[in-house]
Structures are given as structure tokens and as C-alpha cells.
Design a protein around this motif. Structure first.
Motif, PDB file in Angstrom:
ATOM      1  N   PHE A   1      47.843  41.530  16.104  1.00 39.08           N
ATOM      2  CA  PHE A   1      48.644  42.744  16.257  1.00 39.08           C
ATOM      3  C   PHE A   1      50.064  42.341  16.630  1.00 39.08           C
ATOM      4  O   PHE A   1      50.276  41.522  17.534  1.00 39.08           O
ATOM      5  CB  PHE A   1      48.031  43.645  17.339  1.00 39.08           C
ATOM      6  CG  PHE A   1      48.704  44.982  17.496  1.00 39.08           C
ATOM      7  CD1 PHE A   1      49.175  45.683  16.398  1.00 39.08           C
ATOM      8  CD2 PHE A   1      48.870  45.556  18.753  1.00 39.08           C
ATOM      9  CE1 PHE A   1      49.784  46.924  16.532  1.00 39.08           C
ATOM     10  CE2 PHE A   1      49.471  46.797  18.907  1.00 39.08           C
ATOM     11  CZ  PHE A   1      49.937  47.480  17.787  1.00 39.08           C
ATOM     12  N   ALA A   2      51.053  42.896  15.915  1.00 39.67           N
ATOM     13  CA  ALA A   2      52.455  42.550  16.161  1.00 39.67           C
ATOM     14  C   ALA A   2      53.324  43.769  15.899  1.00 39.67           C
ATOM     15  O   ALA A   2      52.918  44.716  15.217  1.00 39.67           O
ATOM     16  CB  ALA A   2      52.890  41.378  15.290  1.00 39.67           C
ATOM     17  N   ILE A   3      54.529  43.730  16.426  1.00 48.84           N
ATOM     18  CA  ILE A   3      55.489  44.815  16.253  1.00 48.84           C
ATOM     19  C   ILE A   3      56.855  44.211  15.986  1.00 48.84           C
ATOM     20  O   ILE A   3      57.195  43.134  16.510  1.00 48.84           O
ATOM     21  CB  ILE A   3      55.523  45.740  17.492  1.00 48.84           C
ATOM     22  CG1 ILE A   3      56.391  46.963  17.222  1.00 48.84           C
ATOM     23  CG2 ILE A   3      56.006  44.988  18.725  1.00 48.84           C
ATOM     24  CD1 ILE A   3      56.299  48.028  18.302  1.00 48.84           C
ATOM     25  N   SER A   4      57.638  44.883  15.147  1.00 50.56           N
ATOM     26  CA  SER A   4      58.952  44.352  14.767  1.00 50.56           C
ATOM     27  C   SER A   4      59.922  45.510  14.557  1.00 50.56           C
ATOM     28  O   SER A   4      59.535  46.574  14.062  1.00 50.56           O
ATOM     29  CB  SER A   4      58.843  43.522  13.485  1.00 50.56           C
ATOM     30  OG  SER A   4      60.118  43.045  13.083  1.00 50.56           O
TER      31      SER A   4
ATOM     32  N   GLN B   1      65.850  48.566  11.447  1.00 46.29           N
ATOM     33  CA  GLN B   1      66.976  49.486  11.314  1.00 46.29           C
ATOM     34  C   GLN B   1      66.853  50.704  12.238  1.00 46.29           C
ATOM     35  O   GLN B   1      66.932  51.853  11.808  1.00 46.29           O
ATOM     36  CB  GLN B   1      67.106  49.947   9.862  1.00 46.29           C
ATOM     37  CG  GLN B   1      67.421  48.824   8.900  1.00 46.29           C
ATOM     38  CD  GLN B   1      67.520  49.293   7.471  1.00 46.29           C
ATOM     39  OE1 GLN B   1      67.179  50.429   7.147  1.00 46.29           O
ATOM     40  NE2 GLN B   1      67.975  48.422   6.582  1.00 46.29           N
ATOM     41  N   GLY B   2      66.633  50.453  13.501  1.00 48.84           N
ATOM     42  CA  GLY B   2      66.534  51.538  14.465  1.00 48.84           C
ATOM     43  C   GLY B   2      65.129  52.069  14.658  1.00 48.84           C
ATOM     44  O   GLY B   2      64.907  52.910  15.537  1.00 48.84           O
ATOM     45  N   PHE B   3      64.177  51.618  13.854  1.00 42.85           N
ATOM     46  CA  PHE B   3      62.779  52.022  13.997  1.00 42.85           C
ATOM     47  C   PHE B   3      61.948  50.796  14.341  1.00 42.85           C
ATOM     48  O   PHE B   3      62.456  49.665  14.375  1.00 42.85           O
ATOM     49  CB  PHE B   3      62.268  52.679  12.711  1.00 42.85           C
ATOM     50  CG  PHE B   3      63.065  53.873  12.281  1.00 42.85           C
ATOM     51  CD1 PHE B   3      62.897  55.099  12.906  1.00 42.85           C
ATOM     52  CD2 PHE B   3      64.011  53.775  11.265  1.00 42.85           C
ATOM     53  CE1 PHE B   3      63.638  56.211  12.519  1.00 42.85           C
ATOM     54  CE2 PHE B   3      64.760  54.870  10.872  1.00 42.85           C
ATOM     55  CZ  PHE B   3      64.572  56.088  11.505  1.00 42.85           C
ATOM     56  N   GLU B   4      60.654  51.020  14.581  1.00 40.33           N
ATOM     57  CA  GLU B   4      59.740  49.920  14.862  1.00 40.33           C
ATOM     58  C   GLU B   4      58.470  50.090  14.033  1.00 40.33           C
ATOM     59  O   GLU B   4      57.953  51.200  13.896  1.00 40.33           O
ATOM     60  CB  GLU B   4      59.401  49.856  16.349  1.00 40.33           C
ATOM     61  CG  GLU B   4      60.565  49.416  17.219  1.00 40.33           C
ATOM     62  CD  GLU B   4      60.163  49.191  18.662  1.00 40.33           C
ATOM     63  OE1 GLU B   4      59.896  48.037  19.050  1.00 40.33           O
ATOM     64  OE2 GLU B   4      60.099  50.192  19.397  1.00 40.33           O
ATOM     65  N   ASP B   5      57.994  48.955  13.515  1.00 37.97           N
ATOM     66  CA  ASP B   5      56.763  48.925  12.731  1.00 37.97           C
ATOM     67  C   ASP B   5      55.740  48.068  13.458  1.00 37.97           C
ATOM     68  O   ASP B   5      56.044  46.920  13.838  1.00 37.97           O
ATOM     69  CB  ASP B   5      57.018  48.349  11.335  1.00 37.97           C
ATOM     70  CG  ASP B   5      58.067  49.146  10.573  1.00 37.97           C
ATOM     71  OD1 ASP B   5      58.002  50.388  10.631  1.00 37.97           O
ATOM     72  OD2 ASP B   5      58.940  48.523   9.933  1.00 37.97           O
ATOM     73  N   ALA B   6      54.537  48.615  13.662  1.00 34.75           N
ATOM     74  CA  ALA B   6      53.435  47.885  14.305  1.00 34.75           C
ATOM     75  C   ALA B   6      52.314  47.718  13.289  1.00 34.75           C
ATOM     76  O   ALA B   6      51.951  48.671  12.584  1.00 34.75           O
ATOM     77  CB  ALA B   6      52.944  48.625  15.543  1.00 34.75           C
ATOM     78  N   VAL B   7      51.742  46.511  13.238  1.00 31.02           N
ATOM     79  CA  VAL B   7      50.712  46.191  12.242  1.00 31.02           C
ATOM     80  C   VAL B   7      49.503  45.598  12.949  1.00 31.02           C
ATOM     81  O   VAL B   7      49.627  44.594  13.682  1.00 31.02           O
ATOM     82  CB  VAL B   7      51.244  45.209  11.181  1.00 31.02           C
ATOM     83  CG1 VAL B   7      50.124  44.807  10.215  1.00 31.02           C
ATOM     84  CG2 VAL B   7      52.410  45.829  10.422  1.00 31.02           C
ATOM     85  N   LEU B   8      48.340  46.224  12.733  1.00 28.11           N
ATOM     86  CA  LEU B   8      47.053  45.736  13.241  1.00 28.11           C
ATOM     87  C   LEU B   8      46.308  45.081  12.075  1.00 28.11           C
ATOM     88  O   LEU B   8      46.207  45.681  10.996  1.00 28.11           O
ATOM     89  CB  LEU B   8      46.237  46.892  13.821  1.00 28.11           C
ATOM     90  CG  LEU B   8      45.054  46.545  14.727  1.00 28.11           C
ATOM     91  CD1 LEU B   8      45.520  45.888  16.015  1.00 28.11           C
ATOM     92  CD2 LEU B   8      44.247  47.800  15.038  1.00 28.11           C
ATOM     93  N   GLY B   9      45.812  43.870  12.287  1.00 26.89           N
ATOM     94  CA  GLY B   9      45.217  43.113  11.199  1.00 26.89           C
ATOM     95  C   GLY B   9      43.875  43.616  10.707  1.00 26.89           C
ATOM     96  O   GLY B   9      43.378  43.122   9.689  1.00 26.89           O
ATOM     97  N   PHE B  10      43.273  44.576  11.343  1.00 23.26           N
ATOM     98  CA  PHE B  10      41.959  45.090  10.938  1.00 23.26           C
ATOM     99  C   PHE B  10      41.966  46.612  11.025  1.00 23.26           C
ATOM    100  O   PHE B  10      42.753  47.219  11.763  1.00 23.26           O
ATOM    101  CB  PHE B  10      40.856  44.506  11.812  1.00 23.26           C
ATOM    102  CG  PHE B  10      41.021  44.786  13.274  1.00 23.26           C
ATOM    103  CD1 PHE B  10      40.431  45.900  13.869  1.00 23.26           C
ATOM    104  CD2 PHE B  10      41.777  43.946  14.083  1.00 23.26           C
ATOM    105  CE1 PHE B  10      40.589  46.165  15.208  1.00 23.26           C
ATOM    106  CE2 PHE B  10      41.947  44.205  15.434  1.00 23.26           C
ATOM    107  CZ  PHE B  10      41.342  45.323  16.000  1.00 23.26           C
TER     108      PHE B  10
END
Length: 692
Positions: A508-511, A514-523
């Protein structure tokens, strides 16, 4: 002022001094013995009277006549003897003929440990250096905080250089020396042209001395490509300094050698009480950068009216121990509007960090869209639906669900691009274009931006090893009992933060984006193989899952869903997000001046003038109530710590020096010129027969 010093020469021995000292005596004796007769016809009866007068004149006891030539000759001999001593004094000068004066104008330069402030002291020192420039020398002036500003290009006009130094303005911003170094290297490189008449064009790179006037209150500069290897330097004052593409950095430390005491407000926030969500609390943290314990009186005001106060004991700073912090919590009751200010009333050397601001926004429910597969008109993933049906989340957000087919709907694409949602959750699906909103992906990754999911090539089952307990998304999560059947390895873009780590890699990571944030869970929650509808994890049954979803709604749903307002450091560009299709907003600054902004992108406005400390209010055109508010505070431990430090550039320490090279300034040459002038005047007196 340096005293006059005398330097004897080997040839000035005893015999030489005896000969020099006999000259004044010989001159006086000549005037004793010199007859003052003029041819004159007189009666014989006066001859004896004149003879007696001549006898009196030539006696050694006769009082010395007043004679201008005598005094001039004695003064000439005295000047010659004094010139033989080679008098002079210790002075200083600049080395070289090209200089770059770089002045730190960051927040810490407001400190008053040197009078009147560190910046004003640096400016006075720099003005003195300009006075030392010789004819034909050229220089330029750069001021910097977290950005660099060229105050004057290369010029040999010292008047313009002085004006540029005097016009440097104090800022409230943090410091980044690398920006000033890049500006100096770029402007000293070939291809630069003069900006005004009198400025010197740079046709080729030439060596220059870069004087950096600062207190060193900033992190070390890493990986600066302008640095070259050490080179031999014939100037002793700079032998230990590395060149910067032909630039020799010289650090002029500004500030008291004894670290002044300073207590700073390190944090100031408002939030709902964890016990009763109807109640509001204000939390303040203080940091002591002095070597002695300090007691401060923290005063809390709302819209300028006194609200509460507390006496706080802040421990002293100790080397290597983070024990110099203290905090206080104020209960605000059901208060949900107003501008709060905390003031510690500290009589220290830096006043900007003695106060901090926060604003209470009326709570607005954020808008969240969950894009997931549907079965028989309902979401096929009941885990998300159940976790989002809590009363706490319903107070914070309005939740909408949509089938994955909506991603192809032009109307939805237009709404997503216009920023109609604060957060979009993609459950094992991904859009072709990223929306103007924060996002959370389950089992998928964005198609762009450096994200990807790498399948596991062996038979290892994913096991959670660690989770970031400080990040708002994973705070208070206990994931020790979570079982996962299959998960991909999350490959995040540069600058991302890993929040959950497994035995196979990042889960799980977040980045930022451009003023927003995207979080991605691998499952994902559901399996993606032929066993459609089966669970891929039992996390949804664990009590940590609804806590995770609550964190997602609070954090990625946007700060507008809570009472708190975001806080920025001075000078940071602020991205303002609004609902709908507002074309123009007006930002009112703390001093009540305002700036109109036009839309930048789909639903965002960029405000780049957040230099004042305080609360900023954002208004829609024609509206009397603000859409939102944000605060600007220093909150920078490096700026608040007034210790004067050496510079560190690419692991190379540049120690503070005096800057100017000591030299001996001769006085005897001027004495010889004066003696020659006296000799010419004596010749004039002798030929004109001038007497006194």
C-alpha cells in the motif's frame, strides 16, 4: 579602527639614526651663525652700533629669530625621519575582480540578537564590501529564501550595487541555499546578457568569489551539480574553500556567537474531540531552542477576543534528545466558526514564531463516489458498503455508488474532470483519465503517473509485516491478524510514501498528483480468478477495516469535511479546490488586501502570494461568506533554531570566515609626498624672500 604601526628596516641602525637626528640640530645652528647683513650707506657714527648688533646676533645664546624657512626645513626633516619608520596600519581588501553577494532573507534573519536584525546587519556588512571594490571590479547581488531573486546583474556601478543591497526585503519564508547556488552558477555561466545599461555582459565563465551572508539556518545542500573538485588556490584566505564552477564560496556568518534563546509555536491545529464529536479542541505544541528551561504564557484568542490562557513549562534543548517539546489542549465547546490565534508572549530574539493561526470552517460533507462492480442492481462488494454505513462516516460525507460501466459515460467523465467529487474509490477497476479528485485504488493502479502492480512470481502468500502508524490513512490500524490470499507488489512513482509493507514488498502506497493524492492497495477484497465472488481476504471482518475506511474518508475525502483548515508555510503555492464550475474567486489576505484568481485547470485555483502569516479567506464572486479558509504559519524548526551553523554543500563544510583578506596599508608614501610638497613650498619662500 586599527592603530598606526611602525616597521623598522635593517639599514636603520644606530649610526644611521644618529646622522638623521643631527640634521635638525645642524639646521638650527646654521640659523644661529648666519649673519644678517645688508649693504647700506650710513653715517660713520652708526658703525659701532651696527657692529654691536651683529655680535649679539651671532652669539649662541641669542634667541632664535622667527623665520619661515627654518620651520619648513625642520618640518621637512621630521617628515623624512617619520617616513623612514614606514608607518602604516592593518587593513583588509577583497580578493579578485568578480564578486557575487548572496544575502539570506529568510524568516530566521528577522532575529534581533544582532542590532537591528540579522538581515540589516548582513546588508551593512555587504555595503562595506562594496566600498572595498576597486575600479574595474564587477559584482552582482542575489537574495534568497526558499527561492532566489537576482537583485542586480553583474555591474561595475557601485551605486547600483548599494541600491540593490538596500532594497532587499525581509521575508517570512524558509531557506533553500541550493536555489541561490543555481542562480549564481547560471548567471556566471556563458551566454548571459546585461539587463540594463551599465551592467556587464558575461561572454564566458570566469572565476568569481561568492560571498554568502547567512546564519546557516537551512539543511545541507545535497547533490548540487555545480560543485567541482578541490583545486589549488594561491590565496591563503580561500585555500580551504571548494570552487563552484569557477565560484569560490565564502561564508560570512550573521548572528551572535552565543546562541540566543527562542521558543516557537511548532504546531497549532483544531479538531473534533475523540470522545464527543460535537465538541471542538485546539491543540498547540511549543519547542524550546534555548539551553535553559522556559515558562511561557500561551494566550488563545478568537477573532481578536480573549478566549483562554495556559502557563506551559517547555524543557531546555539537549543534544541528540527530542525533549524540548511541550503541548497544551484547549477545549472550545461546540464552537465551529472563527479565526483562532495562539500567542506565547515570549521575549526572545524571533517574534514570527511566537504566534500561530488556525481557522474553524463550518463542517461540510464531502462528496465520495465508489466505482465498483454491480450485481442485480447493487454493489457486488458488500464489504465497502457495510464499512461506509457507519454514523461517523455519514456525518462526514455523502457516498454515491456507481457501476464500472460509468467510466465510459461522457457525463461522468465531464463531472470527474470538473472536480465534482472530493474522493473517488476505484474497486478493482481503473479509469482511462485521472479525475480532478483524490483517489483510492483496490487491486488496480492508475494507468499513468509511474504506478504499476507487479505480480508475485512464486507461491508465497502475502503477509503484512509493518504499517506506518503515523500517517493518517494507517493510523490506529492493527493488521497482525489480516490474511491475504493474493496480492501484487505496488510499484509507486518517485516521491511516494509506502504505508503497508509485506513479505513480498510494498502492499500500500500513496503519492501526490498536482494537488491531489492517489493511494493504491495491491489487493482487492474479492478474488479475481475463476472463483468469482469469493473473498480474497478476510480483512473486511476485522475491526481494523472500518477504521481504515474512516481514515480514508477523513483524509482523502478532503479537509473541508472537518472543522480544521490546512496550514501552509509562507511562500508555498496553495491549490484551492471548489465545487461546481466557479470561474473566479477572491482571496482575502490577513492584511485585508485581496487577489482575484481565475480557474487553473478544471476545478482548481492556484494562489502563489501566501507570504503573510495569518488566515486567508476564499470568496466566490458576489458572496459575503467565505467558501473556505486556510492559514499560513512558519512551523519550521530549522528557522526557529537560531544557532549559527557552518554551510554544508555536498558533504563539504564551508566554515565562516572574515571574508576580507588582511593587508598592510602604508602611510609613509603619503608622508614622502607631503615632504616633496613642503620642499617645493620652501623653494618658493626662498625665492620670494617671504618672512614672518
Amino acid at each position: 579602527m586599527n592603530p598606526v604601526q611602525f616597521f623598522s628596516q635593517p639599514w636603520l641602525n644606530g649610526a644611521t639614526w644618529a646622522a638623521l637626528l643631527t640634521l635638525p640640530v645642524a639646521i638650527v645652528l646654521l640659523y644661529f651663525l648666519k649673519l644678517k647683513r645688508q649693504p647700506l650707506e650710513v653715517p660713520s657714527t652708526f658703525l659701532w652700533t651696527q657692529a654691536i648688533e651683529d655680535l649679539r646676533v651671532n652669539t649662541i645664546w641669542q634667541r632664535l629669530r622667527q623665520n619661515l624657512l627654518l620651520f619648513l626645513q625642520l618640518l621637512l626633516v621630521a617628515l623624512a625621519i617619520l617616513a623612514c619608520l614606514q608607518p602604516g596600519w592593518r587593513g583588509s581588501q577583497l580578493v579578485g575582480d568578480r564578486f557575487i553577494f548572496v544575502l539570506d532573507a529568510s524568516a530566521s534573519m528577522q532575529a534581533t540578537d544582532v542590532s537591528p536584525t540579522r538581515l540589516e546587519s548582513a546588508k551593512q556588512t555587504a555595503l562595506g564590501y562594496i566600498d572595498e571594490m576597486k575600479s574595474g571590479d564587477v559584482a552582482m547581488v542575489i537574495s534568497f529564501s526558499e527561492t532566489a531573486r537576482v537583485e542586480r546583474e553583474f555591474t561595475d556601478n557601485r551605486s547600483r550595487l548599494r541600491t540593490a543591497i538596500k532594497n532587499i526585503r525581509q521575508t517570512n519564508r524558509p531557506t533553500d541555499l541550493s536555489e541561490a547556488l543555481r542562480a549564481a552558477v547560471g548567471l556566471a555561466a556563458p551566454g548571459r546578457s546585461a539587463f540594463e545599461a551599465g551592467d556587464v555582459q558575461v561572454a564566458q565563465a570566469k572565476p568569481a568569489t561568492m560571498y554568502i551572508f547567512s546564519d546557516g539556518g537551512f539543511p545541507q545542500v545535497d547533490s548540487f551539480t555545480g560543485l567541482l573538485e578541490f583545486a589549488e588556490n594561491q590565496d591563503g584566505a580561500f585555500r580551504e574553500q571548494p570552487p563552484l564552477r569557477g565560484l569560490r564560496p565564502v561564508f560570512i556568518a550573521v548572528g551572535d556567537v552565543v546562541t540566543p534563546d527562542n521558543v516557537a509555536v511548532a504546531a497549532f491545529t483544531t479538531e473534533q474531540s475523540p470522545v464527543d464529536e460535537e465538541q471542538t479542541q485546539a491543540f498547540a505544541q511549543f519547542e524550546n531552542h534555548g539551553m535553559a528551561e522556559v515558562v511561557v504564557d500561551a494566550e488563545l484568542t478568537r477573532d481578536g477576543a480573549f478566549l483562554d490562557a495556559a502557563r506551559v513549562r517547555v524543557p531546555a534543548k539537549r543534544e541528540g534528545v527530542a525533549s524540548n517539546l511541550a503541548s497544551v489542549t484547549f477545549s472550545l465547546g461546540s464552537m465551529n466558526e472563527g479565526v483562532l490565534k495562539i500567542d506565547i508572549k515570549a521575549a526572545d530574539s524571533l517574534s514570527i514564531d511566537d504566534v500561530a493561526y488556525a481557522a474553524l470552517n463550518p463542517a461540510r460533507r464531502s462528496k465520495i463516489l465508489v466505482v465498483t462492480a454491480f450485481q442485480e442492481g447493487a454493489p457486488a462488494n458488500p464489504a465497502l458498503v457495510i464499512a461506509m454505513k457507519t454514523s461517523a462516516i455519514e456525518r462526514l460525507a455523502i457516498i454515491d455508488y456507481a457501476d464500472t460501466a460509468i467510466l465510459q459515460d461522457p457525463q461522468h467523465q465531464q463531472l470527474a474532470a470538473a472536480g465534482a467529487y472530493d474522493l473517488i474509490i476505484y474497486d478493482q477497476v481503473q479509469p482511462t483519465e485521472m479525475p480532478q479528485a483524490n483517489t483510492l485504488f483496490f487491486g488496480r493502479a492508475p494507468l499513468a503517473g509511474g504506478w504499476s502492480l507487479t505480480p508475485v512470481t512464486d507461491d508465497r502468500a502475502p503477509v503484512i509485516i509493518d504499517a506506518d502508524q503515523l500517517h493518517p490513512l494507517t493510523r490506529l490500524l492493527n493488521l497482525n491478524n489480516v490474511v491475504i490470499l493474493n496480492s501484487a507488489i505496488v510499484v509507486a512513482p518517485q516521491g511516494a510514501t509506502e504505508l503497508i509493507t509485506g513479505n513480498i514488498g510494498s502492499l500500500f502506497a500513496i503519492s501526490p498528483r498536482q494537488g491531489f493524492e492517489d493511494a493504491v492497495l495491491g489487493f482487492g477484497m474479492l478474488a479475481t480468478d475463476d472463483q468469482g465472488g469469493s473473498w480474497n481476504t478476510q480483512w473486511w471482518r476485522d475491526r481494523s477495516f472500518p477504521v481504515f475506511i474512516y481514515n480514508v474518508v477523513r483524509y482523502l475525502g478532503g479537509s473541508l469535511g472537518t472543522l480544521s483548515t490546512p496550514s501552509y508555510q509562507p511562500g508555498t503555492p496553495v491549490l484551492i479546490r471548489t465545487e461546481g464550475t466557479i470561474e473566479t474567486v477572491r482571496v482575502v489576505k490577513p492584511d485585508r488586501t485581496s487577489t482575484d484568481l481565475n480557474r487553473d485547470g478544471q476545478a482548481t485555483f492556484v494562489f502563489d502570494d501566501a507570504n503573510q502569516q495569518g488566515v486567508y479567506q476564499v470568496y466566490e464572486k458576489g458572496q459575503s461568506r467565505p467558501l473556505q479558509q486556510f492559514s499560513v504559519n512558519l512551523f519550521d524548526a530549522m528557522e526557529s533554531d537560531l544557532l549559527v551553523r557552518d554551510l554544508n554543500i555536498n558533504d563539504t563544510t564551508v566554515k565562516a570566515t572574515a571574508g576580507l583578506v588582511p593587508i598592510r596599508r602604508d602611510l609613509w608614501k603619503w608622508l614622502v609626498l607631503l615632504a616633496l610638497g613642503l620642499l617645493a613650498f620652501e623653494w618658493y619662500v626662498y625665492n620670494r624672500r617671504v618672512y614672518i
